[in-house]
Design a protein around this motif. Structure first.
Motif, PDB file in Angstrom:
ATOM      1  N   UNK A  22       0.829  -1.200   0.000  1.00 22.18           N
ATOM      2  CA  UNK A  22       0.000   0.000   0.000  1.00 22.18           C
ATOM      3  C   UNK A  22       0.867   1.255   0.000  1.00 22.18           C
ATOM      4  N   UNK A  23       0.296   2.359  -0.402  1.00 22.84           N
ATOM      5  CA  UNK A  23       1.002   3.634  -0.324  1.00 22.84           C
ATOM      6  C   UNK A  23       0.823   4.177   1.095  1.00 22.84           C
ATOM      7  N   UNK A  24       1.498   3.522   2.052  1.00 21.14           N
ATOM      8  CA  UNK A  24       1.305   3.870   3.457  1.00 21.14           C
ATOM      9  C   UNK A  24       1.986   5.183   3.808  1.00 21.14           C
ATOM     10  N   UNK A  25       3.221   5.327   3.429  1.00 23.34           N
ATOM     11  CA  UNK A  25       3.967   6.565   3.669  1.00 23.34           C
ATOM     12  C   UNK A  25       4.906   6.791   2.491  1.00 23.34           C
ATOM     13  N   UNK A  26       5.271   8.015   2.282  1.00 25.18           N
ATOM     14  CA  UNK A  26       6.366   8.281   1.357  1.00 25.18           C
ATOM     15  C   UNK A  26       5.998   8.338  -0.110  1.00 25.18           C
ATOM     16  N   UNK A  27       4.735   8.508  -0.446  1.00 23.74           N
ATOM     17  CA  UNK A  27       4.385   8.707  -1.846  1.00 23.74           C
ATOM     18  C   UNK A  27       4.609   7.482  -2.704  1.00 23.74           C
ATOM     19  N   UNK A  28       5.469   7.583  -3.728  1.00 20.86           N
ATOM     20  CA  UNK A  28       5.629   6.520  -4.727  1.00 20.86           C
ATOM     21  C   UNK A  28       6.621   5.444  -4.305  1.00 20.86           C
ATOM     22  N   UNK A  29       7.284   5.588  -3.174  1.00 20.89           N
ATOM     23  CA  UNK A  29       8.469   4.762  -2.926  1.00 20.89           C
ATOM     24  C   UNK A  29       8.161   3.276  -2.794  1.00 20.89           C
ATOM     25  N   UNK A  30       6.971   2.906  -2.314  1.00 22.75           N
ATOM     26  CA  UNK A  30       6.647   1.480  -2.259  1.00 22.75           C
ATOM     27  C   UNK A  30       6.563   0.886  -3.663  1.00 22.75           C
ATOM     28  N   UNK A  31       5.849   1.564  -4.536  1.00 26.05           N
ATOM     29  CA  UNK A  31       5.717   1.050  -5.898  1.00 26.05           C
ATOM     30  C   UNK A  31       7.049   1.125  -6.647  1.00 26.05           C
ATOM     31  N   UNK A  32       7.881   2.093  -6.305  1.00 28.07           N
ATOM     32  CA  UNK A  32       9.220   2.150  -6.901  1.00 28.07           C
ATOM     33  C   UNK A  32       9.997   0.873  -6.576  1.00 28.07           C
ATOM     34  N   UNK A  33       9.846   0.386  -5.347  1.00 26.36           N
ATOM     35  CA  UNK A  33      10.514  -0.860  -4.963  1.00 26.36           C
ATOM     36  C   UNK A  33       9.995  -2.035  -5.783  1.00 26.36           C
TER      37      UNK A  33
END
Length: 761
Positions: free
Chosen positions: A105-116
């Motif tokens: 989920x996009x829990x914190x930090x904007x795009x960084x989860x999907x970037x991973x």
């Protein structure tokens, strides 16, 4: 219910136990006709055979294991791949699965989860791996469905990597151990002890796998009975458990601090593989006619009652009946114990205020993840709740099937509709409820969960912000019974339910349509995609002859979890950024730690740069003057780092960041009475840190300096006893110990970390 043998025992015919004694071998021979020795009978365990088949050292006392398959999730795989890339990775030598079930989920930090996630997919293409997109499956369910195989070994960078019920020995370790396998190195351990988990009887109706697991954890955790050993499940009681049920017990063995687990397999396991279209991966496993075990845990399944693990540890167990009958007394005792976990935070933790009309009221129920999200757990919960409602008060219930194939079958057979009709919500496969990224209870709320852990703050609250919520672990069936009673704690054995046990049909087309499988198809021309949060590891330096350590934190809790060393939940999105994540180190136990560690690190950076170290710490000149009165040293050639003391650190998660975050802040060592798990100690070593052990009255405190003379020589010459000196206490001499280190581990520490070790080689 659960009984522990004081010593070892021989298992004959796979069912009968003969306690180790002077007459034991004679009894064994009379019953089997087999004349043997303890040493020979030790080779009769299933664990021994699997380890032998995967050992490359030629020496069964000191193993060098190569695993068949590897698996990681999106909190760990970025750091692992970055480490492996820096160490010369060219392609994955064995199947390596990258799942996306933690930072979904996009829990914190904007795009960084999907970037991973994009990074992971590009790496799977480049190096030849398997990529499982978000919401498809939690890491361990995918491994059960698609990876496990009889007699195989799987290494995962998640502590709950346990597939023993399917005949696979699986180990959860920190990321650097995955890196070693990717670089075709080995997992080096002494031959572990093997403890028989002897199951007899049949569970009472309403008793689920979590109840069995919690009963075992409560019996063995505190005394370390199976610590770093293999739990081998045997006995005729296994026949009375479905494979899904066995899996639910097996996954929780991690909470005992064992190394791994393995179960006897049978036709039910064979059918599991057939259902999943992998009949060729089944292998019948049984102990030999005579097998010797280093210990025995006797479990009478028929005597197990519905259990509850109260905050803040899976071993803090009671029967639900016992809790309900002694509610005020037990809740007050839990509140008192909680003070140990919540020190330094001035939190008013209460559970007694949840007693309403003599009953315990809880605000939330969750059935989720690798432990709770299985098909049978959810079907049984739906059967209990069918035709009822959870009510319109504070209590809520959420259910997370462990994979899309499980979810789809529950939709097809109507169980999802049954649950939704009660007021429960159903979500996609996600590990968030296990580590604080989903279903956060309200402040001072109590959540009952069929998940893996209930450590402080693991449900998502932030003690340092004045919040506190808590989790009690329970089986899905008793959670459903509580939900049917609209939030009042109820054991599943106290409700009248008809368990319909619908057959499971696995549909692999979901994975065929969405999962990228690049095994054997590495494409070196693929360009890896980096988001702005994905940062390389900072440079680390080789160990110097002598070191000066400053004590920056003292933790006196009986056990320190990895969650307390580096928090889960709100930090997870920063785990691709070593320096960004390090800002959270010890934030829940010692908020001053990061600042103090950075002050020490400034000195070391000045030393490396060749600038004035005394300008960074005005007290340092006096410290060195004291040392020079006894030893001829050159400060400019002496590495300076921070050290923490903890009584027993490293319980819980395999996450390497518990060690790497200390390291990138200039940490050089831990000093402990003992280490809670092998995996945390291994993480320290792989990040170039010294895993010291100290026994005796503490001669040092926070802000003291400890000078360690000739540490490099001690490691090179395999000297376990290390002389050190507490400078502030008049150069008081103390003894530190490093314990058993392999040759590679010594070299890793000497060179500064695993990345440096591989660069040098």
């Amino acid at each position: 219910m659960v009984t522990l043998y004081e010593g070892g025992a021989y298992l004959v015919h796979g069912t009968e136990l003969i306690p180790d004694s002077g007459e034991a071998l004679a009894v064994v021979e009379s019953k089997t006709g087999v004349k043997t020795t303890k040493e020979e009978a030790s080779k009769g365990t299933m664990a021994y055979g699997i380890l032998r088949d995967h050992n490359t050292s030629g020496n069964m006392e000191n193993l060098k294991i190569k695993f068949d398959k590897l698996t990681s999730h999106d909190i760990t795989f970025v750091g692992i791949l970055q480490t492996a890339r820096a160490s010369g990775l060219e392609k994955f030598p064995v199947p390596y699965v990258l799942t996306n079930c933690h930072n979904s989920l996009c829990a914190v930090g904007g795009t960084i989860n999907e970037d991973d996630h994009v990074f992971g997919l590009s790496c799977a293409k480049k190096y030849g791996g398997i990529y499982v997109p978000p919401h498809q499956a939690v890491i361990h369910q995918f491994a059960r469905e698609m990876l496990a195989a009889g007699g195989n070994m799987i290494l995962g960078s998640d502590s709950h990597t346990r597939y023993g019920a399917l005949g696979t020995m699986a180990v959860g370790e920190g990321g650097p151990e995955i890196v070693k396998q990717l670089l075709e190195q080995t997992y080096d351990i002494p031959m572990p002890g093997v403890v028989a988990i002897h199951l007899t009887g049949k569970p009472e109706k309403g008793v689920g796998p979590q109840d069995i697991a919690l009963a075992i954890i409560g019996a063995v955790f505190k005394n370390g009975y199976v610590n770093n050993k293999v739990m081998e499940f045997v006995g005729e009681g296994i026949d009375n458990l479905s494979v899904d049920y066995r899996i639910g017990v097996d996954v929780m063995t991690t909470e005992t601090t064992c190394l791994s687990s393995i179960w006897r397999t049978d036709n039910q396991v064979k059918e599991f593989y057939e259902i999943h279209g992998r009949s060729g991966d089944y292998k019948e496993l049984n102990p030999a006619e005579v097998a010797y075990y280093d210990g025995v845990v006797e479990v009478d399944l028929s005597a197990i009652k519905p259990m509850i693990a109260m905050p803040f540890h899976p071993s803090n167990v009671y029967t639900i009946e016992e809790l309900n009958n002694n509610l005020e007394d037990i809740l007050r005792d839990v509140e008192k114990k909680a003070l140990v976990s919540l020190d330094n935070n001035n939190i008013d933790f209460k559970l007694t205020d949840k007693v309403r009309d003599g009953k315990l009221y809880v605000e939330q129920g969750v059935i989720a993840g690798c432990a709770g999200g299985g098909y049978e757990n959810i079907c049984d919960a739906a059967d209990i709740l069918r035709g009822k409602t959870i009510g319109a008060d504070e209590f809520s219930l959420s259910v997370y099937p462990a994979s899309q194939p499980v979810f789809m079958e529950l939709v097809k057979n109507g169980r999802i509709a049954d649950l939704m009709a009660t007021g429960a919500t159903v979500r996609t496969a996600f590990c968030g409820p296990c580590f604080g990224a989903g279903d956060v209870p309200s402040n001072k709320g109590l959540s009952i969960r069929h998940s893996t852990r209930n450590f402080p703050n693991r449900e998502g609250s932030k003690v340092t912000n004045g919040q506190i919520a808590s989790v009690a672990l329970m089986d899905a069936r008793s959670i459903a019974a509580t939900a049917a009673n609209k939030g009042y704690l109820t054991a599943a054995t106290d409700v009248d339910a008809e368990y319909t046990k619908p057959k499971y049909y696995f549909d692999k087309s979901i994975y065929d349509n969405r999962v990228f499988d690049g095994v054997g198809k590495a494409d070196p021309d693929v360009e890896i995609k980096f988001g702005p949060n994905i940062v390389d590891w900072p440079e680390m330096h080789a160990l110097t002859d002598d070191v000066l350590l400053k004590v920056v934190s003292m933790i006196h809790d009986p056990v320190t979890t990895t969650d307390e060393l580096i928090p889960s939940g709100e930090t997870s999105s920063y785990r691709s950024n070593p320096l960004g994540l390090a800002e959270f180190t010890l934030s829940r136990k010692d908020p001053a730690y990061v600042g103090k560690a950075k002050e020490v690190q400034k000195v070391e950076k000045a030393r490396i740069a060749g600038t004035d170290i005394y300008a960074e710490d005005e007290k340092l000149k006096g410290i060195y003057d004291t040392i020079k009165e006894r030893f001829d040293i050159v400060p400019e050639n002496t590495e300076v780092g921070s050290v923490i003391f903890a009584v027993k650190p490293g319980d819980g998660s395999a996450r390497e960041q518990a060690a790497s975050c200390q390291r990138v802040l200039g940490g050089m060592a831990n000093i402990a009475r003992e280490y809670a798990t092998k995996r945390y100690r291994s993480n320290l070593i792989n990040w170039g840190m010294l895993p010291f052990v100290f026994d005796g009255e503490l001669p040092f405190d926070k802000d003291d300096y400890i000078f360690v003379k000739d540490i490099k020589k001690a490691i090179e010459t395999k000297n376990d006893t290390i002389k050190a000196y507490v400078v502030n206490q008049g150069m008081q001499e103390i003894e530190l110990h490093l314990g058993n280190l392999t040759e590679d581990e010594r070299d890793i520490i000497l060179k500064g970390c695993l990345i440096n070790y591989n660069k040098k080689n």
